[in-house]
Design a protein around this motif. Structure first.
Motif, PDB file in Angstrom:
ATOM      1  N   LEU A  66       0.812  -1.212   0.000  1.00 14.52           N
ATOM      2  CA  LEU A  66       0.000   0.000   0.000  1.00 14.52           C
ATOM      3  C   LEU A  66       0.845   1.262   0.000  1.00 14.52           C
ATOM      4  N   GLY A  67       2.104   1.133   0.371  1.00 17.32           N
ATOM      5  CA  GLY A  67       2.980   2.301   0.408  1.00 17.32           C
ATOM      6  C   GLY A  67       2.763   3.180   1.623  1.00 17.32           C
ATOM      7  N   VAL A  68       2.187   2.617   2.688  1.00 17.93           N
ATOM      8  CA  VAL A  68       1.914   3.364   3.916  1.00 17.93           C
ATOM      9  C   VAL A  68       2.773   2.800   5.044  1.00 17.93           C
ATOM     10  N   GLU A  69       3.537   3.669   5.693  1.00 18.66           N
ATOM     11  CA  GLU A  69       4.348   3.261   6.838  1.00 18.66           C
ATOM     12  C   GLU A  69       3.513   3.402   8.098  1.00 18.66           C
ATOM     13  N   VAL A  70       3.112   2.279   8.678  1.00 20.53           N
ATOM     14  CA  VAL A  70       2.217   2.282   9.839  1.00 20.53           C
ATOM     15  C   VAL A  70       3.021   2.337  11.131  1.00 20.53           C
ATOM     16  N   ASP A  71       2.725   3.310  11.963  1.00 23.69           N
ATOM     17  CA  ASP A  71       3.306   3.424  13.294  1.00 23.69           C
ATOM     18  C   ASP A  71       2.231   3.018  14.293  1.00 23.69           C
ATOM     19  N   GLU A  72       2.343   1.820  14.833  1.00 22.41           N
ATOM     20  CA  GLU A  72       1.297   1.310  15.718  1.00 22.41           C
ATOM     21  C   GLU A  72       1.202   2.079  17.032  1.00 22.41           C
ATOM     22  N   ALA A  73       2.240   2.841  17.361  1.00 22.53           N
ATOM     23  CA  ALA A  73       2.183   3.642  18.587  1.00 22.53           C
ATOM     24  C   ALA A  73       1.095   4.703  18.514  1.00 22.53           C
ATOM     25  N   VAL A  74       0.697   5.060  17.303  1.00 23.71           N
ATOM     26  CA  VAL A  74      -0.336   6.086  17.117  1.00 23.71           C
ATOM     27  C   VAL A  74      -1.700   5.584  17.580  1.00 23.71           C
ATOM     28  N   PHE A  75      -1.892   4.276  17.572  1.00 23.14           N
ATOM     29  CA  PHE A  75      -3.212   3.722  17.886  1.00 23.14           C
ATOM     30  C   PHE A  75      -3.701   4.156  19.267  1.00 23.14           C
ATOM     31  N   LYS A  76      -2.774   4.294  20.206  1.00 18.56           N
ATOM     32  CA  LYS A  76      -3.197   4.624  21.573  1.00 18.56           C
ATOM     33  C   LYS A  76      -3.808   6.017  21.670  1.00 18.56           C
ATOM     34  N   GLU A  77      -3.606   6.845  20.641  1.00 17.30           N
ATOM     35  CA  GLU A  77      -4.170   8.190  20.651  1.00 17.30           C
ATOM     36  C   GLU A  77      -5.649   8.196  20.261  1.00 17.30           C
TER      37      GLU A  77
END
Length: 382
Positions: free
Chosen positions: A358-369
Protein backbone atom coordinates in the motif's frame (compact mmCIF):
# COMPACT_ATOMS: atom_id res chain seq x y z
CA UNK A 1 4.92 -17.72 3.90
CA UNK A 2 1.94 -18.48 6.12
CA UNK A 3 -0.58 -16.29 7.87
CA UNK A 4 0.41 -16.49 11.53
CA UNK A 5 -1.98 -13.99 13.14
CA UNK A 6 -4.83 -11.60 12.34
CA UNK A 7 -5.63 -8.72 14.68
CA UNK A 8 -8.28 -6.02 14.40
CA UNK A 9 -7.70 -2.65 16.11
CA UNK A 10 -10.78 -0.41 16.51
CA UNK A 11 -10.13 3.33 16.58
CA UNK A 12 -12.31 6.39 17.23
CA UNK A 13 -12.12 10.16 17.17
CA UNK A 14 -14.78 12.31 18.82
CA UNK A 15 -15.56 15.45 16.87
CA UNK A 16 -15.06 18.75 18.69
CA UNK A 17 -18.17 20.40 20.06
CA UNK A 18 -20.08 22.22 17.31
CA UNK A 19 -18.00 20.73 14.48
CA UNK A 20 -20.52 18.19 13.24
CA UNK A 21 -21.55 17.71 9.62
CA UNK A 22 -25.21 16.96 8.90
CA UNK A 23 -26.26 14.83 5.95
CA UNK A 24 -28.89 12.28 4.95
CA UNK A 25 -27.79 9.66 7.49
CA UNK A 26 -27.64 12.12 10.40
CA UNK A 27 -25.17 14.42 12.13
CA UNK A 28 -21.67 13.15 12.88
CA UNK A 29 -20.61 12.63 16.48
CA UNK A 30 -17.37 10.69 15.94
CA UNK A 31 -15.30 8.90 13.34
CA UNK A 32 -14.69 5.16 13.72
CA UNK A 33 -12.26 2.92 11.86
CA UNK A 34 -10.80 -0.56 12.12
CA UNK A 35 -7.21 -1.32 11.18
CA UNK A 36 -6.58 -4.99 10.40
CA UNK A 37 -3.07 -6.30 11.07
CA UNK A 38 -1.96 -9.56 9.43
CA UNK A 39 1.41 -11.04 10.38
CA UNK A 40 3.17 -13.80 8.47
CA UNK A 41 5.56 -16.58 9.39
CA UNK A 42 8.30 -14.63 7.56
CA UNK A 43 7.77 -11.59 9.76
CA UNK A 44 6.13 -9.45 7.09
CA UNK A 45 3.18 -7.46 8.45
CA UNK A 46 0.37 -6.17 6.26
CA UNK A 47 -2.31 -3.64 7.14
CA UNK A 48 -5.81 -3.11 5.85
CA UNK A 49 -8.92 -1.16 6.75
CA UNK A 50 -12.29 -2.71 7.56
CA UNK A 51 -15.23 -0.33 7.59
CA UNK A 52 -16.81 -0.31 11.08
CA UNK A 53 -20.40 -0.08 9.87
CA UNK A 54 -22.36 1.18 12.85
CA UNK A 55 -20.71 -1.21 15.30
CA UNK A 56 -16.90 -1.48 15.28
CA UNK A 57 -16.95 -3.86 18.23
CA UNK A 58 -19.08 -6.36 16.32
CA UNK A 59 -16.75 -6.32 13.29
CA UNK A 60 -13.68 -6.73 15.50
CA UNK A 61 -15.28 -9.70 17.27
CA UNK A 62 -16.15 -11.29 13.93
CA UNK A 63 -12.56 -10.96 12.73
CA UNK A 64 -11.02 -12.35 15.90
CA UNK A 65 -13.47 -15.14 16.67
CA UNK A 66 -14.69 -16.31 13.27
CA UNK A 67 -12.54 -15.24 10.32
CA UNK A 68 -9.07 -15.43 11.85
CA UNK A 69 -9.45 -19.12 12.82
CA UNK A 70 -10.46 -19.86 9.22
CA UNK A 71 -7.38 -18.22 7.73
CA UNK A 72 -4.43 -18.62 10.11
CA UNK A 73 -2.07 -21.20 8.63
CA UNK A 74 -3.01 -20.49 5.00
CA UNK A 75 -0.51 -19.17 2.49
CA UNK A 76 -0.30 -15.38 2.77
CA UNK A 77 0.05 -15.22 -1.02
CA UNK A 78 -3.23 -17.03 -1.67
CA UNK A 79 -5.59 -14.05 -1.49
CA UNK A 80 -8.14 -15.68 -3.78
CA UNK A 81 -8.11 -18.86 -1.70
CA UNK A 82 -8.53 -16.88 1.51
CA UNK A 83 -11.38 -14.91 0.00
CA UNK A 84 -13.08 -18.08 -1.21
CA UNK A 85 -12.72 -19.82 2.15
CA UNK A 86 -14.41 -16.94 3.97
CA UNK A 87 -17.09 -16.71 1.31
CA UNK A 88 -17.88 -20.40 1.49
CA UNK A 89 -17.81 -20.72 5.28
CA UNK A 90 -19.19 -17.35 6.34
CA UNK A 91 -20.82 -15.37 3.54
CA UNK A 92 -22.63 -18.01 1.51
CA UNK A 93 -23.56 -20.80 3.90
CA UNK A 94 -25.40 -18.47 6.30
CA UNK A 95 -26.39 -15.75 3.86
CA UNK A 96 -24.45 -12.67 2.85
CA UNK A 97 -24.02 -10.39 5.83
CA UNK A 98 -22.68 -6.86 5.67
CA UNK A 99 -20.56 -7.50 8.77
CA UNK A 100 -18.76 -10.43 7.15
CA UNK A 101 -18.08 -8.40 4.00
CA UNK A 102 -16.64 -5.51 6.04
CA UNK A 103 -14.42 -7.85 8.06
CA UNK A 104 -13.20 -9.73 5.00
CA UNK A 105 -12.40 -6.45 3.24
CA UNK A 106 -9.82 -5.43 5.84
CA UNK A 107 -8.16 -8.84 5.83
CA UNK A 108 -8.01 -8.98 2.04
CA UNK A 109 -6.47 -5.50 1.87
CA UNK A 110 -3.81 -6.49 4.40
CA UNK A 111 -2.94 -9.61 2.39
CA UNK A 112 -2.39 -7.50 -0.73
CA UNK A 113 -0.18 -5.20 1.33
CA UNK A 114 1.86 -8.28 2.30
CA UNK A 115 2.12 -9.45 -1.31
CA UNK A 116 3.45 -6.07 -2.37
CA UNK A 117 5.96 -5.92 0.45
CA UNK A 118 7.16 -9.47 -0.27
CA UNK A 119 7.65 -8.61 -3.95
CA UNK A 120 8.97 -5.10 -3.16
CA UNK A 121 6.40 -3.69 -5.58
CA UNK A 122 3.66 -1.08 -5.14
CA UNK A 123 0.16 -2.49 -5.29
CA UNK A 124 -0.69 -0.79 -8.57
CA UNK A 125 2.09 -2.76 -10.29
CA UNK A 126 0.90 -6.04 -8.79
CA UNK A 127 -2.56 -5.27 -10.15
CA UNK A 128 -1.20 -4.55 -13.62
CA UNK A 129 -1.33 -0.76 -13.47
CA UNK A 130 1.16 2.07 -13.53
CA UNK A 131 1.96 5.19 -11.56
CA UNK A 132 -0.40 7.80 -12.99
CA UNK A 133 -2.31 10.92 -12.07
CA UNK A 134 -5.93 10.37 -11.10
CA UNK A 135 -8.72 12.97 -11.06
CA UNK A 136 -10.00 13.62 -7.54
CA UNK A 137 -13.03 15.28 -6.02
CA UNK A 138 -13.42 16.93 -2.63
CA UNK A 139 -15.62 14.55 -0.65
CA UNK A 140 -15.68 12.58 2.56
CA UNK A 141 -17.81 13.88 5.44
CA UNK A 142 -17.94 17.52 4.40
CA UNK A 143 -20.15 20.10 2.65
CA UNK A 144 -23.29 19.10 4.56
CA UNK A 145 -26.52 20.89 5.38
CA UNK A 146 -25.73 24.55 5.93
CA UNK A 147 -26.73 27.95 4.59
CA UNK A 148 -26.18 28.16 0.82
CA UNK A 149 -23.68 31.01 1.15
CA UNK A 150 -21.65 29.13 3.76
CA UNK A 151 -21.72 25.95 1.67
CA UNK A 152 -20.54 27.78 -1.43
CA UNK A 153 -17.72 29.33 0.59
CA UNK A 154 -16.60 25.90 1.80
CA UNK A 155 -16.77 24.45 -1.71
CA UNK A 156 -14.79 27.39 -3.03
CA UNK A 157 -12.06 26.73 -0.47
CA UNK A 158 -11.50 23.25 -1.94
CA UNK A 159 -11.37 24.62 -5.46
CA UNK A 160 -8.70 27.04 -4.22
CA UNK A 161 -6.67 24.00 -3.09
CA UNK A 162 -6.76 22.54 -6.60
CA UNK A 163 -9.89 20.36 -6.72
CA UNK A 164 -11.83 20.56 -9.97
CA UNK A 165 -14.82 18.69 -8.54
CA UNK A 166 -16.77 18.81 -5.26
CA UNK A 167 -19.55 16.68 -3.77
CA UNK A 168 -22.56 18.24 -2.04
CA UNK A 169 -24.77 16.49 0.51
CA UNK A 170 -28.46 16.36 -0.39
CA UNK A 171 -31.37 14.60 1.32
CA UNK A 172 -32.67 17.60 3.26
CA UNK A 173 -35.91 19.12 1.92
CA UNK A 174 -36.07 19.39 -1.85
CA UNK A 175 -36.34 23.19 -1.53
CA UNK A 176 -33.19 23.44 0.61
CA UNK A 177 -31.25 21.05 -1.60
CA UNK A 178 -32.16 23.03 -4.72
CA UNK A 179 -31.15 26.34 -3.13
CA UNK A 180 -27.76 24.96 -2.09
CA UNK A 181 -27.01 23.46 -5.50
CA UNK A 182 -27.94 26.64 -7.36
CA UNK A 183 -25.80 28.80 -5.07
CA UNK A 184 -22.75 26.57 -5.35
CA UNK A 185 -23.03 26.49 -9.14
CA UNK A 186 -23.40 30.27 -9.23
CA UNK A 187 -20.29 30.80 -7.12
CA UNK A 188 -18.08 28.09 -8.66
CA UNK A 189 -19.00 28.76 -12.28
CA UNK A 190 -19.36 26.18 -15.02
CA UNK A 191 -15.85 24.71 -15.04
CA UNK A 192 -16.08 22.83 -11.74
CA UNK A 193 -17.83 19.45 -11.62
CA UNK A 194 -20.57 19.34 -8.99
CA UNK A 195 -21.44 15.87 -7.70
CA UNK A 196 -24.30 15.20 -5.28
CA UNK A 197 -25.08 12.56 -2.64
CA UNK A 198 -28.46 12.08 -0.93
CA UNK A 199 -27.22 9.34 1.43
CA UNK A 200 -30.37 7.24 0.82
CA UNK A 201 -32.67 9.96 2.23
CA UNK A 202 -34.87 10.70 -0.82
CA UNK A 203 -38.31 9.59 -1.80
CA UNK A 204 -39.28 9.33 -5.47
CA UNK A 205 -41.29 12.54 -5.08
CA UNK A 206 -38.20 14.42 -3.85
CA UNK A 207 -36.09 12.96 -6.64
CA UNK A 208 -38.62 14.16 -9.21
CA UNK A 209 -38.30 17.71 -7.90
CA UNK A 210 -34.53 17.78 -7.55
CA UNK A 211 -33.26 15.86 -10.58
CA UNK A 212 -34.38 18.44 -13.19
CA UNK A 213 -32.45 21.10 -11.25
CA UNK A 214 -29.40 18.86 -11.12
CA UNK A 215 -29.70 18.53 -14.88
CA UNK A 216 -29.82 22.33 -15.21
CA UNK A 217 -26.60 22.77 -13.20
CA UNK A 218 -25.02 19.85 -15.09
CA UNK A 219 -24.38 17.77 -11.96
CA UNK A 220 -22.05 14.84 -12.53
CA UNK A 221 -24.32 12.40 -10.69
CA UNK A 222 -26.92 11.87 -7.97
CA UNK A 223 -25.51 9.35 -5.52
CA UNK A 224 -27.56 6.96 -3.41
CA UNK A 225 -30.92 8.68 -3.53
CA UNK A 226 -32.54 5.53 -2.07
CA UNK A 227 -31.73 2.54 0.11
CA UNK A 228 -29.22 0.18 -1.50
CA UNK A 229 -31.79 -2.58 -2.12
CA UNK A 230 -34.63 -0.35 -3.37
CA UNK A 231 -34.08 -1.18 -7.03
CA UNK A 232 -37.65 -0.23 -7.95
CA UNK A 233 -37.01 3.36 -6.93
CA UNK A 234 -33.65 3.41 -8.70
CA UNK A 235 -35.31 2.26 -11.92
CA UNK A 236 -37.96 4.94 -11.59
CA UNK A 237 -35.44 7.69 -10.88
CA UNK A 238 -33.39 6.73 -13.93
CA UNK A 239 -36.42 7.58 -16.10
CA UNK A 240 -36.75 11.16 -14.85
CA UNK A 241 -33.84 12.66 -16.76
CA UNK A 242 -31.06 10.98 -18.74
CA UNK A 243 -28.79 13.98 -18.13
CA UNK A 244 -27.95 13.07 -14.52
CA UNK A 245 -26.42 9.63 -13.95
CA UNK A 246 -27.56 7.73 -10.88
CA UNK A 247 -24.68 6.48 -8.74
CA UNK A 248 -24.50 3.78 -6.04
CA UNK A 249 -22.31 1.02 -4.70
CA UNK A 250 -20.70 2.00 -1.41
CA UNK A 251 -23.37 -0.03 0.39
CA UNK A 252 -23.37 -2.96 -2.03
CA UNK A 253 -21.33 -5.97 -1.03
CA UNK A 254 -19.41 -8.30 -3.34
CA UNK A 255 -19.83 -8.78 -7.07
CA UNK A 256 -23.07 -10.62 -6.49
CA UNK A 257 -24.90 -7.52 -5.25
CA UNK A 258 -23.33 -5.47 -8.03
CA UNK A 259 -24.67 -8.13 -10.39
CA UNK A 260 -28.16 -7.46 -9.03
CA UNK A 261 -27.59 -3.74 -9.56
CA UNK A 262 -26.53 -4.44 -13.14
CA UNK A 263 -29.68 -6.48 -13.78
CA UNK A 264 -31.81 -3.63 -12.41
CA UNK A 265 -30.36 -1.44 -15.16
CA UNK A 266 -30.80 1.78 -13.19
CA UNK A 267 -27.33 2.75 -11.93
CA UNK A 268 -24.89 4.31 -14.37
CA UNK A 269 -22.01 4.99 -11.94
CA UNK A 270 -20.56 2.30 -9.66
CA UNK A 271 -18.89 3.19 -6.35
CA UNK A 272 -17.45 0.15 -4.56
CA UNK A 273 -15.63 0.80 -1.30
CA UNK A 274 -12.62 -1.50 -0.87
CA UNK A 275 -13.09 -1.52 2.92
CA UNK A 276 -16.69 -2.70 2.56
CA UNK A 277 -17.38 -4.65 -0.62
CA UNK A 278 -14.98 -7.54 -0.09
CA UNK A 279 -11.55 -5.97 -0.41
CA UNK A 280 -9.22 -5.44 -3.33
CA UNK A 281 -9.75 -8.95 -4.70
CA UNK A 282 -13.47 -8.33 -5.08
CA UNK A 283 -12.98 -4.74 -6.20
CA UNK A 284 -11.03 -5.97 -9.23
CA UNK A 285 -13.85 -8.38 -10.11
CA UNK A 286 -16.47 -5.66 -9.78
CA UNK A 287 -14.48 -3.27 -11.96
CA UNK A 288 -14.09 -5.94 -14.65
CA UNK A 289 -17.84 -6.60 -14.63
CA UNK A 290 -18.50 -2.88 -14.96
CA UNK A 291 -15.98 -2.54 -17.78
CA UNK A 292 -17.83 -5.08 -19.88
CA UNK A 293 -20.86 -2.79 -19.83
CA UNK A 294 -18.94 0.51 -20.14
CA UNK A 295 -19.84 1.53 -16.59
CA UNK A 296 -17.31 3.86 -14.90
CA UNK A 297 -15.99 3.04 -11.43
CA UNK A 298 -15.65 6.00 -9.04
CA UNK A 299 -14.55 4.18 -5.88
CA UNK A 300 -15.88 5.33 -2.51
CA UNK A 301 -13.30 6.04 0.19
CA UNK A 302 -13.46 5.58 3.95
CA UNK A 303 -11.81 6.86 7.10
CA UNK A 304 -8.07 6.16 7.16
CA UNK A 305 -5.10 6.59 4.85
CA UNK A 306 -4.97 2.81 4.38
CA UNK A 307 -8.20 2.74 2.40
CA UNK A 308 -7.25 5.92 0.58
CA UNK A 309 -3.95 4.37 -0.49
CA UNK A 310 -5.57 1.08 -1.53
CA UNK A 311 -8.14 2.98 -3.58
CA UNK A 312 -5.48 5.03 -5.36
CA UNK A 313 -3.60 1.84 -6.31
CA UNK A 314 -6.84 0.18 -7.42
CA UNK A 315 -7.88 3.09 -9.63
CA UNK A 316 -4.40 3.30 -11.16
CA UNK A 317 -4.84 -0.30 -12.32
CA UNK A 318 -8.49 -0.05 -13.41
CA UNK A 319 -9.33 0.52 -17.07
CA UNK A 320 -12.69 2.18 -16.40
CA UNK A 321 -11.57 4.22 -13.38
CA UNK A 322 -13.12 7.60 -12.66
CA UNK A 323 -12.76 9.96 -9.71
CA UNK A 324 -10.86 9.31 -6.50
CA UNK A 325 -12.88 10.51 -3.51
CA UNK A 326 -10.56 12.59 -1.35
CA UNK A 327 -11.64 12.97 2.25
CA UNK A 328 -11.32 16.72 2.85
CA UNK A 329 -12.92 16.74 6.30
CA UNK A 330 -11.20 19.18 8.64
CA UNK A 331 -11.91 16.81 11.54
CA UNK A 332 -10.60 13.40 10.51
CA UNK A 333 -7.16 12.84 12.05
CA UNK A 334 -7.52 9.12 11.23
CA UNK A 335 -6.91 10.06 7.58
CA UNK A 336 -3.42 11.39 8.25
CA UNK A 337 -2.33 9.44 11.33
CA UNK A 338 0.42 7.74 9.28
CA UNK A 339 1.22 10.85 7.27
CA UNK A 340 -0.48 12.28 4.21
CA UNK A 341 -1.22 9.61 1.58
CA UNK A 342 -2.19 11.95 -1.26
CA UNK A 343 -1.71 15.57 -2.30
CA UNK A 344 -3.96 17.44 -4.69
CA UNK A 345 -2.20 19.08 -7.62
CA UNK A 346 -3.04 22.18 -9.59
CA UNK A 347 -4.56 19.90 -12.23
CA UNK A 348 -7.06 18.50 -9.72
CA UNK A 349 -5.31 15.10 -9.69
CA UNK A 350 -3.58 12.86 -7.15
CA UNK A 351 -1.14 9.94 -7.40
CA UNK A 352 -0.85 6.52 -5.71
CA UNK A 353 1.99 6.01 -3.21
CA UNK A 354 5.18 4.55 -4.70
CA UNK A 355 6.28 2.34 -1.80
CA UNK A 356 5.81 -1.46 -1.70
CA UNK A 357 2.35 -2.80 -0.96
CA UNK A 358 0.00 0.00 0.00
CA UNK A 359 2.98 2.30 0.41
CA UNK A 360 1.91 3.36 3.92
CA UNK A 361 4.35 3.26 6.84
CA UNK A 362 2.22 2.28 9.84
CA UNK A 363 3.31 3.42 13.29
CA UNK A 364 1.30 1.31 15.72
CA UNK A 365 2.18 3.64 18.59
CA UNK A 366 -0.34 6.09 17.12
CA UNK A 367 -3.21 3.72 17.89
CA UNK A 368 -3.20 4.62 21.57
CA UNK A 369 -4.17 8.19 20.65
CA UNK A 370 -7.51 7.01 19.27
CA UNK A 371 -9.12 4.54 21.71
CA UNK A 372 -12.43 3.16 20.53
CA UNK A 373 -15.53 5.01 21.75
CA UNK A 374 -18.73 3.02 22.22
CA UNK A 375 -22.01 4.36 20.91
CA UNK A 376 -23.43 5.65 17.64
CA UNK A 377 -21.36 7.67 15.21
CA UNK A 378 -24.36 9.71 14.03
CA UNK A 379 -27.38 11.23 15.71
CA UNK A 380 -30.58 11.31 13.67
CA UNK A 381 -33.49 13.67 14.26
CA UNK A 382 -36.85 12.58 12.89
Amino acid sequence: MKISSITAIPLSYKLPQGKTVTMGVGSTLKRDAIVVRVETSDGIVGYGEAHPGRSPGAIVSLIHNTLAPLLVGMSAHDVVGAWQRVHRMQLSSHGLGAGAALALSGIDMALWDIKGKAANLPLYELLGGSHKRLPAYAGGISMGYQAPESLAEEAQSYVAQGYRAVKLRLGDTAQNDIARCLQVRKVLGDDIDILTDANTAYTIAQARRVLPVLADIQAGWLEEPFACNDFASYREAAKITPLVPIAAGENHYTRFEFGQMLEAGAVQVWQPDLSKTGGITEGVRIAAMASAFRIPVHAHSSATGLNHAATLHFLAATENAGYFEACVSHFNPLRDMFGSVFAIGEDGCVEPPKGPGLGVEVDEAVFKEFPVIDGPGYVVKF
